[in-house]
Design a protein around this motif. Sequence first.
Motif, PDB file in Angstrom:
ATOM      1  N   ALA A 121       0.844  -1.205   0.000  1.00  0.00           N
ATOM      2  CA  ALA A 121       0.000   0.000   0.000  1.00  0.00           C
ATOM      3  C   ALA A 121       0.877   1.252   0.000  1.00  0.00           C
ATOM      4  CB  ALA A 121      -0.911  -0.003   1.225  1.00  0.00           C
ATOM      5  N   THR A 122       1.924   1.240   0.794  1.00  0.00           N
ATOM      6  CA  THR A 122       2.812   2.405   0.852  1.00  0.00           C
ATOM      7  C   THR A 122       3.503   2.599  -0.492  1.00  0.00           C
ATOM      8  OG1 THR A 122       3.203   1.857   3.142  1.00  0.00           O
ATOM      9  CG2 THR A 122       4.680   3.470   2.173  1.00  0.00           C
ATOM     10  N   ALA A 123       3.939   1.477  -1.074  1.00  0.00           N
ATOM     11  CA  ALA A 123       4.624   1.568  -2.365  1.00  0.00           C
ATOM     12  C   ALA A 123       3.703   2.221  -3.389  1.00  0.00           C
ATOM     13  CB  ALA A 123       5.049   0.178  -2.813  1.00  0.00           C
ATOM     14  N   GLU A 124       2.445   1.835  -3.345  1.00  0.00           N
ATOM     15  CA  GLU A 124       1.504   2.434  -4.302  1.00  0.00           C
ATOM     16  C   GLU A 124       1.340   3.914  -4.048  1.00  0.00           C
ATOM     17  OE1 GLU A 124      -2.241   0.455  -4.335  1.00  0.00           O
ATOM     18  OE2 GLU A 124      -1.289  -1.425  -4.937  1.00  0.00           O
ATOM     19  N   MET A 125       1.244   4.252  -2.787  1.00  0.00           N
ATOM     20  CA  MET A 125       1.036   5.662  -2.452  1.00  0.00           C
ATOM     21  C   MET A 125       2.209   6.511  -2.942  1.00  0.00           C
ATOM     22  SD  MET A 125       0.506   7.344   1.268  1.00  0.00           S
ATOM     23  CE  MET A 125       2.155   7.119   1.856  1.00  0.00           C
ATOM     24  N   LEU A 126       3.405   5.959  -2.837  1.00  0.00           N
ATOM     25  CA  LEU A 126       4.596   6.754  -3.164  1.00  0.00           C
ATOM     26  C   LEU A 126       5.046   6.567  -4.607  1.00  0.00           C
ATOM     27  CD1 LEU A 126       6.644   6.138   0.103  1.00  0.00           C
ATOM     28  CD2 LEU A 126       5.173   8.073  -0.447  1.00  0.00           C
ATOM     29  N   ALA A 127       4.344   5.683  -5.334  1.00  0.00           N
ATOM     30  CA  ALA A 127       4.826   5.314  -6.668  1.00  0.00           C
ATOM     31  C   ALA A 127       5.030   6.532  -7.563  1.00  0.00           C
ATOM     32  CB  ALA A 127       3.855   4.341  -7.313  1.00  0.00           C
ATOM     33  N   TYR A 128       4.069   7.438  -7.539  1.00  0.00           N
ATOM     34  CA  TYR A 128       4.156   8.572  -8.463  1.00  0.00           C
ATOM     35  C   TYR A 128       5.399   9.421  -8.176  1.00  0.00           C
ATOM     36  CZ  TYR A 128       3.292  12.886 -10.871  1.00  0.00           C
ATOM     37  OH  TYR A 128       3.453  13.979 -11.663  1.00  0.00           O
ATOM     38  N   GLY A 129       5.596   9.745  -6.893  1.00  0.00           N
ATOM     39  CA  GLY A 129       6.745  10.574  -6.502  1.00  0.00           C
ATOM     40  C   GLY A 129       8.064   9.905  -6.873  1.00  0.00           C
ATOM     41  N   ARG A 180       8.592   7.595  -9.207  1.00  0.00           N
ATOM     42  CA  ARG A 180       8.739   7.562 -10.674  1.00  0.00           C
ATOM     43  C   ARG A 180       9.198   8.916 -11.187  1.00  0.00           C
ATOM     44  NH1 ARG A 180       4.168   4.678 -11.163  1.00  0.00           N
ATOM     45  NH2 ARG A 180       2.902   6.525 -11.601  1.00  0.00           N
ATOM     46  N   SER A 181       8.573   9.962 -10.676  1.00  0.00           N
ATOM     47  CA  SER A 181       8.890  11.277 -11.227  1.00  0.00           C
ATOM     48  C   SER A 181      10.297  11.735 -10.849  1.00  0.00           C
ATOM     49  CB  SER A 181       7.847  12.312 -10.819  1.00  0.00           C
ATOM     50  OG  SER A 181       7.818  12.380  -9.425  1.00  0.00           O
ATOM     51  N   HIS A 182      10.923  11.077  -9.887  1.00  0.00           N
ATOM     52  CA  HIS A 182      12.324  11.394  -9.601  1.00  0.00           C
ATOM     53  C   HIS A 182      13.264  10.318 -10.126  1.00  0.00           C
ATOM     54  CE1 HIS A 182      10.440  14.119  -6.637  1.00  0.00           C
ATOM     55  NE2 HIS A 182      11.419  14.894  -7.071  1.00  0.00           N
ATOM     56  N   ASP A 183      12.718   9.504 -11.019  1.00  0.00           N
ATOM     57  CA  ASP A 183      13.562   8.509 -11.657  1.00  0.00           C
ATOM     58  C   ASP A 183      14.134   7.509 -10.647  1.00  0.00           C
ATOM     59  OD1 ASP A 183      14.567   7.391 -13.834  1.00  0.00           O
ATOM     60  OD2 ASP A 183      16.100   8.910 -14.275  1.00  0.00           O
ATOM     61  N   VAL A 184      13.330   7.187  -9.657  1.00  0.00           N
ATOM     62  CA  VAL A 184      13.779   6.211  -8.647  1.00  0.00           C
ATOM     63  C   VAL A 184      12.989   4.924  -8.863  1.00  0.00           C
ATOM     64  CG1 VAL A 184      13.935   5.697  -6.180  1.00  0.00           C
ATOM     65  CG2 VAL A 184      14.196   8.056  -6.984  1.00  0.00           C
ATOM     66  N   THR A 185      13.695   3.807  -8.969  1.00  0.00           N
ATOM     67  CA  THR A 185      12.963   2.541  -9.093  1.00  0.00           C
ATOM     68  C   THR A 185      12.834   1.915  -7.716  1.00  0.00           C
ATOM     69  OG1 THR A 185      15.022   1.412  -9.561  1.00  0.00           O
ATOM     70  CG2 THR A 185      13.688   2.015 -11.467  1.00  0.00           C
ATOM     71  N   LEU A 186      11.675   1.318  -7.507  1.00  0.00           N
ATOM     72  CA  LEU A 186      11.419   0.702  -6.205  1.00  0.00           C
ATOM     73  C   LEU A 186      11.316  -0.794  -6.396  1.00  0.00           C
ATOM     74  CD1 LEU A 186      10.660   0.986  -3.199  1.00  0.00           C
ATOM     75  CD2 LEU A 186       8.291   1.186  -3.921  1.00  0.00           C
ATOM     76  N   GLY A 187      12.150  -1.547  -5.718  1.00  0.00           N
ATOM     77  CA  GLY A 187      12.089  -3.001  -5.821  1.00  0.00           C
ATOM     78  C   GLY A 187      11.501  -3.584  -4.547  1.00  0.00           C
ATOM     79  N   LEU A 188      10.541  -4.526  -4.708  1.00  0.00           N
ATOM     80  CA  LEU A 188       9.957  -5.178  -3.525  1.00  0.00           C
ATOM     81  C   LEU A 188      10.434  -6.622  -3.494  1.00  0.00           C
ATOM     82  CD1 LEU A 188       6.246  -3.942  -3.508  1.00  0.00           C
ATOM     83  CD2 LEU A 188       8.270  -2.897  -2.484  1.00  0.00           C
ATOM     84  N   ASP A 189      10.908  -7.046  -2.354  1.00  0.00           N
ATOM     85  CA  ASP A 189      11.373  -8.433  -2.209  1.00  0.00           C
ATOM     86  C   ASP A 189      10.695  -8.954  -0.950  1.00  0.00           C
ATOM     87  OD1 ASP A 189      12.749 -10.735  -1.818  1.00  0.00           O
ATOM     88  OD2 ASP A 189      14.644  -9.769  -1.232  1.00  0.00           O
ATOM     89  N   LEU A 190       9.433  -9.407  -1.131  1.00  0.00           N
ATOM     90  CA  LEU A 190       8.600  -9.691   0.045  1.00  0.00           C
ATOM     91  C   LEU A 190       8.478 -11.192   0.267  1.00  0.00           C
ATOM     92  CD1 LEU A 190       5.807  -7.038  -0.631  1.00  0.00           C
ATOM     93  CD2 LEU A 190       7.985  -6.768   0.564  1.00  0.00           C
ATOM     94  N   ASP A 191       8.659 -11.593   1.502  1.00  0.00           N
ATOM     95  CA  ASP A 191       8.578 -13.015   1.861  1.00  0.00           C
ATOM     96  C   ASP A 191       7.110 -13.435   1.862  1.00  0.00           C
ATOM     97  OD1 ASP A 191       8.523 -15.439   3.069  1.00  0.00           O
ATOM     98  OD2 ASP A 191       9.791 -14.877   4.782  1.00  0.00           O
TER      99      ASP A 191
END
Length: 659
Positions: free
Chosen positions: A383-391, A393-404
């Motif tokens: 949920a947090t990743a979704e909330m922050l996704a736009y910000g 992306r717009s700073h050219d930051v990729t977010l990787g999730l590695d969830l157990d």
Amino acid sequence: MSAADGETVSDLQDGIAAMVRDEAVAPGGRFDTGILGRLFDAMPLRVTAADAEGRFVYANRAALAMFELKREEVVGHTVRDILGADMVARTAAMLLALQRGETPQWSDWVTDANGARRYLEQAYAPCFDGQGGLAGFIALTRDITALKEREEALEARIAALNVAETINTAIIKTSIDPIMVVDEEGILIDLNPAAMATFGYARSNAVGRPISDLIIPPAMRRAHANGMARYTSTGISRVLDQRMSMEAQRADGSLIPIELTISEISLPQRRVFTAHLRDLSQIREAERQMEQQRDRLHQAEKLSAMGSLLAGVAHELNNPLAILVAQSTLLMETAVDAAQKRRAERIHAAADRAGRIVKSFLAMARQRPEKRETAQLNDLVRATAEMLAYGLRSHDVTLGLDLDPHLPTILADQDFIGQVVANLVINAQHALIEMEPPRHVTISTRRKNGHVRLVVSDNGPGVPDAIVGRIFDPYFTTKPAGVGTGIGLSICKSIVESHGGSIALDRGEEGGARFTVLLPAAVLAEAAPEAEGPDDRNGLTILVVDDEVDVGASLAEMLELFGHRILPAQTAREALDEGAIAEADLVFVDLRMPGIDGLKFRDQAIALNPRLADRVVIMTGDAVEGPGAIERHAGDGNIPVMEKPFTLNDVRRILAAFT
Ligand code: ADP
């Protein structure tokens, strides 16, 4: 004639005795013009002779000058007439001593016949008659009034100086401000106890050393030396008698802000300089705290303004979102073909996501006591990743999730833990902005010895060693005003610790910052696996009360999927009037409705049908005000709450408690 010659002295005495006895001393007489008379007249001492009754028989020139009288005005007159009562008393005392065979002397202040104070030194010699009786005496008098006055003035001055010195020493000793004295070469001559305490020196290891080595920070020593040299050679100083603020160094090398004034004292042989200093550390600290309070207040105001704005928006958004989520869920369940099901799924996913975004923002804005509920950390991360996704992306930051996928659940306040994840990711994003791409943030979750572990790492610059120990402190920030508040990590720490967990920083494999959060796993949580779809339990009769027709209808349809029977009502009044309460096994009621609100309705429903105690579920779309109002109303009891928008799983979870 010599004073050592006993014969001659006795001759002299006889001569004087004779002149006391007879008229030989009559003014202008034989004595006067004789050698003894001329000798006496040449003496600066006053020489007087008197008979045993104190009547003058002789006065030399010095005595006459002092009396301001002629000899005939003195001879034949008494001591009292010429010198006044004070001298009569003293002369009487002297006569007694002479009678005892002594040769008395005295020196003291006396008051003369004119009332003036004089300091006299007198020596007396007796004159005997032929039978050895005391015929009179001769007095040698020295007037040292001027000398004595000078001496007394000097003594008074010295006494005054001593007092001033004692006072000055006391002032310097007890001054709460440091005082230091240096010579022309800048060598410390003295320092007061306050200076010793402030700078951490003992007198023994400070006096005699250059002041520049003692308290001037290395960076300023050259300027100090230049200033001293300029002053010594030209007499021009930029610092003398000025009030200055600067940094000073203590014995342990630490720097403190100070204020100081340097003054010059000119001594007969040389010049010395006194420096009066004031340690400003406490004042600066107080100023810093005031500044922080202002920021804190400002921040609190901003948060509360944002909170009420979001509360309003959320309230407006959550009802339509609830309809979207519910209807798309139903559409998915009842889809006639695969294409229709896929579309429904997309609508549902989008609506669900919109709902979570609203909830996450609200979670950031609201301030309320922490709750504890079973939560899946992976869900919060997503949920947090979704909330922050736009910000990101717009700073050219990729977010990787590695969830157990087998992560145990935690007992947590989901909003608060979501806030921790968000703060860590936002910090990483801020740190990465300064770096050239590629910019990565990775969030991983793992099970670890009865805990779940969350790691947020980035490939940014990392946290410099010098500030590692301070980043969790409240209001510590390296960001400019307006960007950083310095409260993010301190909030994270207090949230994590209140959940019985811990948070730590180290350097990640990619060289950036790596924050690791450990939270205790919930022991019982795994016992409640999530069902995948509707099931057919023994049906309940459920009363659904919501003034938003579509929300009520959507919920009703979901409940029906689980095999329950629905009693719909649009208003509390309608539900109360139509006897539905008596029939209901369970009630879902909206918190905010015109007329009677959800909580009042609950009270009335329980009054009518006590079986409903603990079986009235309150629905709220107002995530800021709602939970607070419900908690206040609940008292000791526990009121089940379902937040809008709700998914089929949310409904299932609520129902699980009642079937
Ligand atoms: P703020 O972000 O408002 O400055 P925080 O308490 O969240 O307040 O962070 C405190 C400080 O910790 C930041 O100013 C920054 O210097 C440092 N910091 C936090 N996260 C990172 C990171 N991922 N990389 C580098 N520095 C960081």
